[in-house]
Design a protein around this motif. Structure first.
Motif, PDB file in Angstrom:
ATOM      1  N   UNK A 294       0.829  -1.210   0.000  1.00 38.31           N
ATOM      2  CA  UNK A 294       0.000   0.000   0.000  1.00 38.31           C
ATOM      3  C   UNK A 294       0.863   1.260   0.000  1.00 38.31           C
ATOM      4  N   UNK A 295       0.497   2.222  -0.829  1.00 33.59           N
ATOM      5  CA  UNK A 295       1.135   3.535  -0.867  1.00 33.59           C
ATOM      6  C   UNK A 295       0.053   4.587  -0.672  1.00 33.59           C
ATOM      7  N   UNK A 296       0.238   5.466   0.303  1.00 30.31           N
ATOM      8  CA  UNK A 296      -0.750   6.494   0.613  1.00 30.31           C
ATOM      9  C   UNK A 296      -0.196   7.885   0.333  1.00 30.31           C
ATOM     10  N   UNK A 297      -1.043   8.791  -0.109  1.00 29.51           N
ATOM     11  CA  UNK A 297      -0.616  10.161  -0.387  1.00 29.51           C
ATOM     12  C   UNK A 297      -1.686  11.167  -0.010  1.00 29.51           C
ATOM     13  N   UNK A 298      -1.278  12.416   0.154  1.00 24.46           N
ATOM     14  CA  UNK A 298      -2.204  13.519   0.434  1.00 24.46           C
ATOM     15  C   UNK A 298      -1.709  14.746  -0.334  1.00 24.46           C
TER      16      UNK A 298
END
Length: 506
Positions: A294-298
């Motif tokens: 999983x890769x998360x960004x904002x």
């Protein structure tokens, strides 16, 4: 009370595949949440589109139920505010007819039922479709009162919008409560992606073409990407979004539905239960998403565009992801070892939803370092299917170059009009066809896949993960390319431009 408008019988549901329990002659649509954005932007325009095409039953009324007090003029103005005008000379006439069939109420459920009885007194059969264009917090009380106080002697159906809970436990609670009042066969859980033209087309592409089936497995396919891009941020609605995040908003429902149709085995028939059986089977073969996959960004401010935390409705310390890339694995003989990479985000560089299937490298030897074949299904915008393959470059040189076999719908089907997803699904609900609606066990297994990763993001298993910042208008987090390539995706080394034909050289 106005008398029902009589319309020609030729306008009843036009299909060779009409279900035996279709509502043909008469129906009343009760839209709960009639003053909300969903009803205004999607539900009412879809009902009008079906009405003007004579796809609704001959005797039909639309009743908007809203807590917001509105007079008839305000209500008609609201339900038509997102209806797109076109050049049809009968447009204004049809719109006025539609308004005359539409009423608004904000009284008790008991009084609502009395109004419905009055409307339907000339109907041969009282059939009712209850559409819940509402937040999930009020699903159950509205469903309860609709069943107990407004249930008719004819056919009754209830359409429920997502989100269906926030995790596995809340989903099960919602399902169990809803089942106290409505049977599964009466319940239509809507995911509008199942009504999109190219999502429906996946069944035809897969099972009506022997060439597709031959290479549709782990022996030929290296990886699959399902991508959802929006070029805008939360735009003042971040407070609502912050409660759910990008995974609940897009991945767990829309994108997982696409994946299930893309990967399921051939159904015995096109009956609703046969299709949904196969979807559930393949979803059960998917283990929960892992953190390492999983890769998360904002998104943050860039080029005068505000960042997510600049939205006044968003908590200033929020670590809610506005971008997520997750990898799913299917443990069955067809798909073992093939990574399914889901990517979705807001405030990206373009608007696009597509499926990209990348095939494995050709056998090395006479050809080396050439582009991989890719089959791309573009769901929106500009629906298309194209196959990227290699061909000899024209001329004396013997060199393989990438090109494509392109089926772009607006070029190939120049006279065709593709209906909006909500039009398709409301018509399916009239027909009693649940093929494109989410069954209870399908919803349950979908939440099993995502609940562990959601609990991690929500901080229920310790400290919340901090998403990687990415600039508004970019392709996503800086590590995205490396993340995708780590699962076997190969980019074309040389710059690729779609070849064009110069007729003067022929």
């Amino acid at each position: 009370m106005a008398r029902p408008v009589q319309r020609p019988r030729s306008g009843t549901i036009p299909s060779m595949e009409v279900a035996t329990n279709a509502i043909r002659d008469s129906a009343t649509f009760i839209v709960f949440g009639a003053s909300g954005d969903l009803a205004k932007k999607k539900t009412f325009p879809a009902l009008f589109a079906l009405y003007r095409k004579d796809y609704l039953p001959r005797d039909v009324h639309i009743v908007g139920y809203a807590r917001t007090k509105m007079n008839t003029e305000d209500y008609h103005r609201r339900i038509s505010s997102y209806i797109k005008r076109d050049n049809d000379p009968n447009f204004d006439t049809k719109l006025e007819e539609f308004k005359n069939l539409s009423f608004v109420y904000s009284e008790s459920f008991c009084r609502l039922n009395a109004h419905l009885v009055e409307i339907e007194k000339s109907y041969r059969t009282s059939n009712r479709i209850f559409y819940l264009a509402l937040p999930p917090s009020v699903f159950i009380p509205v469903a309860k009162h609709a069943r107990e106080e407004c249930y008719s002697r004819g056919v009754n159906r209830i359409i429920v919008e997502k989100p269906f809970g926030k995790d596995l436990q809340s989903c099960r609670e919602l399902l169990n409560e809803l089942k106290k009042y409505w049977k599964e066969e009466e319940t239509y859980r809507i995911d509008h992606y199942l009504g999109k033209e190219m999502v429906k087309n996946l069944l035809v592409l897969r099972f009506a073409n022997i060439t597709m089936g031959a290479g549709w497995d782990k022996n030929s396919i290296s990886n699959v990407q399902i991508t959802f891009k929006e070029p805008f941020g939360t735009e003042g609605r971040g407070g609502y979004f912050d409660e759910f995040g990008i995974i609940r908003d897009v991945l767990q429902n829309h994108m997982l539905q696409v994946l299930s149709i893309l990967t399921m085995e051939r159904p015995v028939s096109f009956s609703p239960e046969d299709i949904r059986d196969e979807k559930v089977k393949v979803l059960r073969a998917i283990p929960p998403v892992e953190r390492k996959d999983t890769l998360l960004g904002q998104y943050v401010a860039a080029d005068d565009k505000p960042g997510y935390l600049d939205d006044d409705t968003v908590p200033k310390d929020s670590v809610c992801p506005t971008f997520a890339a997750t990898v799913l694995w299917i443990h069955n003989p067809r798909w073992e070892g093939v990574p399914f990479i889901m990517k979705a985000g807001k405030a990206l560089n373009q608007a696009k939803v597509e499926v990209r299937i990348q095939f494995k490298d050709v056998t090395q030897g006479i050809f080396a370092e050439i582009s991989r074949n890719e089959l791309v299904v573009r769901i929106q915008p500009q629906e298309a299917v194209y196959l990227k393959l290699n061909t000899k470059s024209p001329g004396y040189a013997f060199r393989a170059i990438p090109t494509e076999m392109d089926l772009t719908y607006n070029r190939r089907f120049t006279e065709a009009t593709i209906p909006e997803a909500y039009e398709v699904l409301i018509l399916d609900a009239l027909r009693g066809d649940q093929s494109n609606f989410v069954r209870d066990d399908e919803l349950d297994v979908a939440w099993k896949i995502f609940t562990p990763i959601l609990h991690w993001i929500d901080g229920k298993e310790g400290e919340k993960p901090k998403p990687e910042p990415y600039p508004y208008g970019s392709r996503g987090p800086a590590t995205l390319d490396a993340f995708v390539e780590s699962y076997g995706y190969k980019r074309t080394e040389e710059a690729y431009n779609w070849p064009t034909t110069n007729l003067s050289n022929l």
